[in-house]
Scaffold this active site. Structure first.
Site, mmCIF file in Angstrom:
data_model
loop_
_atom_site.group_PDB
_atom_site.id
_atom_site.type_symbol
_atom_site.label_atom_id
_atom_site.label_comp_id
_atom_site.label_asym_id
_atom_site.label_seq_id
_atom_site.Cartn_x
_atom_site.Cartn_y
_atom_site.Cartn_z
ATOM 1 C CB CYS A 92 7.195 -8.165 0.897
ATOM 2 S SG CYS A 92 7.849 -8.625 2.514
ATOM 3 C CG HIS A 145 9.443 -3.717 0.374
ATOM 4 N ND1 HIS A 145 8.073 -3.605 0.280
ATOM 5 C CD2 HIS A 145 9.692 -4.576 1.395
ATOM 6 C CE1 HIS A 145 7.513 -4.343 1.228
ATOM 7 N NE2 HIS A 145 8.471 -4.942 1.913
ATOM 8 C CD GLU A 183 7.680 -1.153 -2.297
ATOM 9 O OE1 GLU A 183 7.206 -1.508 -1.204
ATOM 10 O OE2 GLU A 183 8.135 -1.972 -3.122
#
Length: 184
Positions: free
Chosen positions: A73, A161, A163
Site C-alpha cells: 500500500c 494488504h 496480511e
C-alpha cells in the site's frame, strides 16, 4: 535462516505483516522507519502501509540496500514516488474488497495468483504512473495499478494488504517474496 525486516510506517496492519512472515518460519523483526538501513542486516525488506507519505522516515533509503523490497500500500506508493513514478488520490477512496486481475503470470511476486484474486485494499491514494523499469502486474476496476514489479532490481509493490484475512491468497504473496529473498 532468511531474515526479512518489516519497516513500520505506522499502518494499522503492520504487526500482521510481521506475523505473516513469522508464521512462514522467517526470522523477522519489526523496525521503526527512522532506523538507519546501514545498521540492519536482512535478506529482504517489507515497507509497510501507513497513513501518510510524510511519516515514512528513512524508508526510501532501504531501496538502495541491494536486497529485495516489497512495498505494501503506502510502501508501494513510496517506491513509485521515490523512483520517478506518480502517486495521486484514488477515485474509490477507503477500504474495500476488490477483485484484482493478475496481468503477468510470470511475475515472481503475483504470477502464482493468475488470473485473479480477491483482496482487501485502500484506494485513498494509489500509483498513477509506474516508475521507469517497472511493469504492471495487476489491475482492477477500481485501480489501474494494483501491483508492480521491477524484477531486475527485486523491487515489488502491491496496493492491497496481503496480511489481512480478507485477502484470499495473501499468504502466497509473502511466500513468493520469501522465495525471491532466498534466491539472492
Amino acid at each position: 535462516m532468511t531474515k526479512i525486516v518489516v519497516v513500520d510506517n505506522h499502518g494499522q496492519f503492520t504487526h500482521l505483516e510481521r506475523r505473516a512472515l513469522r508464521d512462514l518460519g522467517v526470522d523477522t523483526e519489526l523496525i521503526d522507519n527512522d532506523t538507519n538501513p546501514e545498521k540492519v542486516a536482512a535478506d529482504g525488506v517489507v515497507l509497510s502501509g501507513g497513513p501518510d507519505m510524510d511519516r515514512t522516515g528513512r524508508s526510501a533509503e532501504y531501496l538502495e540496500e541491494n536486497v529485495p523490497v516489497l512495498g505494501i500500500c503506502l510502501g508501494m506508493q513510496l517506491i513509485a514516488e521515490e523512483l520517478g513514478g506518480r502517486v495521486g488520490g484514488g477515485e474509490y477512496g477507503g477500504y474495500a474488497d476488490v477483485t484484482v486481475d493478475i496481468v503477468d503470470d510470470d511475475d515472481p511476486l503475483t504470477g502464482s495468483l493468475y488470473p485473479e484474486t480477491r483482496v482487501w485494499a485502500s484506494h485513498a491514494d494509489e500509483v498513477k504512473e509506474l516508475p521507469d523499469g517497472f511493469e504492471l502486474t495487476a489491475k482492477s476496476d477500481v485501480c489501474d495499478v494494483e501491483a508492480m514489479s521491477d524484477s531486475d532490481r527485486d523491487l515489488y509493490g502491491v496496493q492491497w494488504h496481503p496480511e489481512v484475512a480478507h485477502t484470499e491468497q495473501g499468504e502466497e504473496i509473502f511466500e513468493n517474496f520469501l522465495a525471491i529473498c532466498e534466491t539472492q
